[in-house]
Design an enzyme around this catalytic site. Structure first.
Site, mmCIF file in Angstrom:
data_model
loop_
_atom_site.group_PDB
_atom_site.id
_atom_site.type_symbol
_atom_site.label_atom_id
_atom_site.label_comp_id
_atom_site.label_asym_id
_atom_site.label_seq_id
_atom_site.Cartn_x
_atom_site.Cartn_y
_atom_site.Cartn_z
ATOM 1 N N SER A 103 -2.978 2.305 -5.787
ATOM 2 C CA SER A 103 -2.252 2.058 -4.551
ATOM 3 C C SER A 103 -2.323 3.271 -3.612
ATOM 4 O O SER A 103 -3.332 3.966 -3.560
ATOM 5 C CB SER A 103 -0.804 1.671 -4.874
ATOM 6 O OG SER A 103 -0.151 1.145 -3.743
ATOM 7 N N ASP A 217 -4.997 -3.943 -4.413
ATOM 8 C CA ASP A 217 -4.171 -2.829 -4.891
ATOM 9 C C ASP A 217 -3.769 -3.024 -6.352
ATOM 10 O O ASP A 217 -3.143 -4.008 -6.716
ATOM 11 C CB ASP A 217 -2.937 -2.774 -3.989
ATOM 12 C CG ASP A 217 -2.009 -1.619 -4.281
ATOM 13 O OD1 ASP A 217 -2.080 -1.052 -5.381
ATOM 14 O OD2 ASP A 217 -1.211 -1.283 -3.393
#
Length: 672
Positions: A103, A217
């Site tokens: 992320s 992500d």
């Protein structure tokens, strides 16, 4: 809005819907994706570059000690707290032998693995307005925000062809593949591609193609990939930036969605931490920050530093060999590159684009802004906006409904095309053309050509600008309405981030029909911070006729808020009341309260930042022997509306008393 215009806008909307449907099918060819969807392989990760990853870790330790692993969690904007964590552990002489991240933590992780110091990462993050680096677009490729400008910035810093496996510190980026539904661990490949995949939060950013995968992500399943680090070492530091959603309205549908998504990845992250109690856990004190509060990067980094300091005793027990000579030499050389990139960026808030990017969305554009050199144009345009960026060329197309940015606001169809080219870092060439139908279906048109040359001094606290503009306006009967040539110098001094002083002077040669006029333009604007979050704005604009012929024009951009037709026509061939005065002087002041704590959100999708409420007063002297000036005063509201904190649009509304018209004046201004 009349029915004809309504039908045209409806037709345009239908075309866009069709285009969006088709666009969804012209992205990545599904046949090139790895669509093997064996249910029982869902828990088996796919790795790229693992053998080289292990070998590079071994080179760093020479097999003589246990490697030090560093895990940087996701956390959206909160992940910038990792900058402070890195700064603290480096002060203790600790440099990790490898990094595991996912992320937004991967942004900090990759920059650090590439050789940048924590201070250099902090400089990059805090001195560049991140909200300018993401463009909203129709999600025909899966995301609302285009990342190409942000990745272009990274390319300016690190180079466009850097490979992940060539970074000084081995790093693994953990992503999820929506084609195979499997975790993908990336330790090699094009750095920009991998970085884009690392923080590709579903819906918000486009999924990224990599080796036949369509990556999003990795933080959507687990914010803290701590288990992975223990496959390579038993000595691990983990920095987390969880989210507790304090003060969030849990009855808001968007908030419910965000918190629901957070449940699983938070739970798995906590389970990993409980399963490895021997890890040195730095729990960054940022859990009360909004997940998209990118305006608080400096404070986030400071909190990360203080949180790391709480683990000083355990951190001090680790091998502290400090940075290598190669790292120090790289950082020293990089400082020169960073200074140039930042200095070039501050000139126009832009840099050469990496590759080609296109965005299309509905939006607003105001042509009355402090830093835009518009004199003959004073409108707001709402509608479809298209942007194309390629290297140093930026092209924009705005089509929809236009209206004058002050009352009364007549609505009319309008189309504008803008082209700018950055010939060199300090020199930009610009061209604009607009076609509109304000009074009839016969179009009138306006165009502008210009160039700007900027230079910064004293660490760019003093910015100078030389510019030349040619504006040309033609009526719907195709008769010349106005022509203006103007050139001049601007100086803007910002000794502090919260104050600004701007001095400028322009010489202008105005042509309109049979006129041949010369004017001198001067300006002054200053902003001063006051106690208790108050701010004082003062300004002055003066225009003086050099030929003694009077009838000096007054433009909306001069700052005097009025809808009086006599003043609005001043200086034109159709002036309602020509004036013998050889000057038009405007004085402005404003007092605003901008509480720093006030950051309301709508489900954390729309964030309202830099909000203020205040009063304004405008004075005008444009009559010979005038002692008491014309007066316009009232109240104003300003805010910056941002989508996810990453795409922002300053907005202001004013309403007040219009002295010359003896009535109410009000209006909107959108955009930077």
């Amino acid at each position: 809005m009349n029915r004809v215009l309504q039908r045209r806008l409806l037709a345009l909307t239908l075309l866009l819907c069709i285009f969006g449907t088709l666009g969804a099918n012209i992205g990545i060819d599904p046949t090139v994706l790895n669509n093997s969807n064996d249910l029982f392989s869902a828990t088996v990760p796919i790795s790229y570059g693992e053998q080289s990853f292990r070998e590079r870790i071994l080179v760093r330790t020479h097999g003589e000690r246990d490697p030090i692993g560093l895990v940087l969690s996701g956390g959206s904007a909160r992940a910038f707290a990792h900058i402070g964590v890195l700064q603290y552990i480096e002060e203790l002489g600790i440099v990790p032998d490898f990094i595991i991240s996912n992320s937004m933590g991967s942004i900090v992780g990759i920059l650090y693995a590439a050789g940048l110091s924590p201070e250099q990462i902090d400089t990059l993050s805090s001195q560049i307005d991140i909200t300018r680096l993401f463009d909203i677009s129709f999600p025909i490729r899966g995301g609302l925000l285009d990342t190409s400008r942000f990745l272009s910035l990274v390319a300016q810093y690190l180079g466009a062809d850097l490979q992940l496996e060539h970074l000084p510190i081995p790093i693994m980026i953990v992503s999820e593949d929506i084609a195979t539904r499997r975790q993908v661990r990336i330790m090699e490949g094009d750095l920009l591609t991998v970085l884009g995949a690392a923080f590709a939060l579903p819906v918000y950013f486009n999924p990224v193609e990599y080796n036949g995968h369509l990556l999003v992500d990795g933080g959507v399943t687990n914010l803290v990939p701590l288990d992975i680090a223990y496959e390579y070492t038993d000595t691990t530091i983990v920095s987390t930036t969880f989210y507790d959603a304090k003060g969030i309205n849990l009855r808001n549908p968007l908030s419910i969605l965000n918190v629901s998504i957070d449940l699983g990845k938070r739970r798995d992250g906590v389970a990993a931490l409980l399963g490895h109690t021997d890890a040195i856990w730095i729990r960054c004190d940022v859990e009360d920050f909004s997940f998209m509060d990118f305006g608080a990067i400096e404070e986030l980094a400071q909190r990360g530093y203080r949180s790391a300091a709480l683990q000083e005793e355990r951190l001090s027990s680790l091998d502290a060999r400090g940075t290598t000579k190669e790292m120090r030499d790289f950082r020293s050389a990089f400082s020169t590159r960073q200074d140039k990139v930042l200095s070039d960026y501050r000139l126009y808030k832009r840099f050469p684009h990496h590759g080609v990017s296109q965005q299309m969305f509905f939006g607003l554009r105001s042509f009355i802004q402090e830093n835009d050199h518009w004199y003959l144009r004073d409108e707001v345009l709402a509608g479809l906006m298209y942007h194309l960026r390629w290297k140093s060329m930026w092209f924009s197309l705005y089509g929809g409904a236009g209206w004058e940015s002050f009352s009364p606001m007549a609505v009319y169809p309008s189309l504008t095309a803008s082209l700018s080219y950055q010939l060199a870092a300090p020199l930009v060439l610009e061209a604009d053309i607009s076609i509109s139908a304000q009074e009839s279906w016969l179009p009138s048109w306006y165009h502008r050509l210009g160039m700007q040359l900027r230079k910064g001094f004293f660490s760019d606290s003093l910015m100078s600008s030389a510019q030349f503009w040619w504006e040309h306006q033609v009526t719907n009967e195709f008769e010349l309405e106005a022509m203006l040539l103007h050139a001049g110098l601007d100086f803007s001094w910002s000794p502090h981030r919260t104050s600004r002083l701007r001095l400028s002077g322009e010489g202008a040669w105005q042509l309109a029909g049979d006129w041949d006029r010369q004017f001198l333009h001067t300006r002054f604007n200053a902003t001063f911070p006051l106690p208790s979050d108050f701010r004082l704005d003062v300004g002055y604009t003066g225009r003086y006729a050099l030929d003694g012929a009077g009838n000096v024009p007054l433009y909306l951009g001069d700052g005097f808020k009025t809808s009086d037709p006599v003043l609005r026509s001043q200086g034109s061939l159709d002036a309602l009341a020509p004036s013998s005065a050889n000057f038009a002087i405007v004085g402005r002041f404003g007092l605003d309260w901008q509480p720093q704590w006030f950051k309301p959100t709508m489900g954390e999708l729309l964030i309202f930042d830099d909000s203020s409420i205040g009063i304004f007063g405008d004075l005008l002297w444009n009559v010979e022997s005038q002692i008491v000036p014309e007066l316009s005063f009232g109240t104003r509201l300003t805010t910056t509306i941002s989508l996810l904190g990453l795409n922002s649009m300053p907005t202001s509304l004013y309403v007040g008393y219009d002295g010359p018209a003896d009535g109410i004046v009000w209006g909107f201004i959108f955009g930077r």
